[in-house]
Design an enzyme around this catalytic site. Structure first.
Site, short mmCIF file in Angstrom:
data_model
loop_
_atom_site.label_atom_id
_atom_site.label_comp_id
_atom_site.label_asym_id
_atom_site.label_seq_id
_atom_site.Cartn_x
_atom_site.Cartn_y
_atom_site.Cartn_z
N HIS A 66 0.97 -1.42 0.03
CA HIS A 66 -0.08 -0.12 -0.02
C HIS A 66 0.82 1.19 -0.09
CE1 HIS A 66 -4.32 -1.50 0.74
NE2 HIS A 66 -3.66 -2.36 0.69
N PRO A 165 -5.39 -1.45 -6.04
CA PRO A 165 -6.09 -2.76 -6.88
C PRO A 165 -7.34 -2.85 -6.15
CG PRO A 165 -3.93 -3.23 -7.08
CD PRO A 165 -3.95 -1.97 -6.10
N ASP A 255 3.83 -19.96 0.83
CA ASP A 255 4.01 -21.17 -0.24
C ASP A 255 3.13 -20.87 -1.57
OD1 ASP A 255 1.65 -21.93 0.51
OD2 ASP A 255 2.33 -23.40 2.00
#
Length: 327
Positions: A66, A165, A255
């Site tokens: 951000h 976004p 992961d």
């Protein structure tokens, strides 16, 4: 981090011209002669905070994103305002978790407790280092961080508008917004993978499970079983403070499970699932789902590029004594 929550060409071009000039000032081991132990000091403070609460990791990672997407990586998101007019007061930033801010503030205090380092390391650089450390602490890659950013002096709520976004974005919107910062579609996909340790409030995706369309209240790109689980965790009129994991399979491990989830229709946001439903990005999702090393390498490339966005150098910034206040 909720989704790393177009621009007219005339606005894009100056940014592309500015980026190489700014990023050329950044380098690894920037503080080797100034504050040689800075990385270990920051790592120690971040590790202590992380051991207190796991939320430290996604909160710090999202804070970095951000910050960089609004006015560049200059720690302007940390500045507090008495009248509610700072970046952090914008609706897109209000949901930033306090643990991210606290991590940077505690790391800054640790750095400044060393007489050789006091007021010599920027809050922007501390945030960049802390971000690398939380990725590593959660099982992700440990990578070299480029340093040398200065802290910005400006933080306004208005500057956040349409710079981050949104959960409802499709691939074209994501690509356009990231491209304005010199980031590619592969970077979009790799950085989205940070949602493997993220969490979100129910309100951010409620429309996908209750109000998608008159014919189908549930978004058909959602796995039906996953949609049922989401409805159970987020019933109508649920407490807006309730948050759920964005990766339902290994939420505390950095992961590639996020990408395997997308293959199964288990992307929490439209912007997540669109990476798989759109054929232009599906091959990359499949690659990252099958090869964790490929994902990690792409993530390192992408977050390094993100860390170069509109950095402040020379007279453009300062080293804040207090990360929440301009000197």
């Amino acid at each position: 981090m909720d989704h790393f929550h177009v621009i007219i060409l005339s606005l894009v071009l100056p940014l592309y011209i500015f980026l190489p000039t700014a990023s050329a000032q950044l380098r690894q081991n920037y503080y080797s002669d100034i504050c040689p132990n800075v990385e270990s000091i920051v790592r120690g403070a971040v590790t202590k905070k992380f051991q207190q609460t796991f939320v430290t990791a996604p909160a710090t990672l999202r804070l970095f994103f951000h910050d960089c997407f609004v006015r560049g990586c200059d720690a302007s998101v940390l500045i507090a305002s008495s009248n509610g007019g700072a970046e952090k007061d914008h609706p897109d930033d209000i949901s930033l978790t306090g643990d991210g801010f606290d991590t940077v503030i505690k790391a800054k205090a640790a750095v400044d407790s060393d007489p050789n380092c006091q007021n010599k390391v920027s809050c922007a650089d501390i945030l960049a280092m802390a971000t690398r450390d939380v990725v590593s602490l959660t099982g992700g890659p440990f990578y070299a961080v480029e340093l040398g950013r200065l802290d910005g002096r400006i933080s306004t709520k208005a500057s956040v508008q349409r710079q981050l976004p949104q959960p409802r974005f499709q691939l074209d919107q994501l690509n356009s917004m990231f491209a304005s910062h010199g980031l590619t579609q592969t970077d979009v996909i790799a950085l989205s993978g940070a949602h493997t340790i993220g969490f979100s409030h129910c309100s951010k995706f409620a429309s996908r499970i209750y109000k998608f369309s008159r014919g189908s209240p549930i978004d058909p790109t959602l796995n039906p079983s996953y949609a049922t689980q989401l409805r159970q965790m987020c019933p109508p009129n649920v407490d807006p403070r309730i948050a759920i994991n964005m990766d339902p399979t290994s939420p505390q491990t950095f992961d590639n499970a996020y990408f395997r989830n997308l293959q199964q229709g288990m992307g929490l946001f439209t912007s997540d699932q669109s990476l798989f439903t759109d054929t232009r990005s599906r091959d990359t999702v499949n690659l990252f789902a099958a090869n964790n090393t490929a994902f990690e390498q792409a993530f390192i490339t992408a977050i390094t590029k993100l860390g170069r966005v509109s950095v402040k150098t020379g007279k453009q910034g300062e080293i804040r004594r207090d990360c929440t206040v301009v000197n």
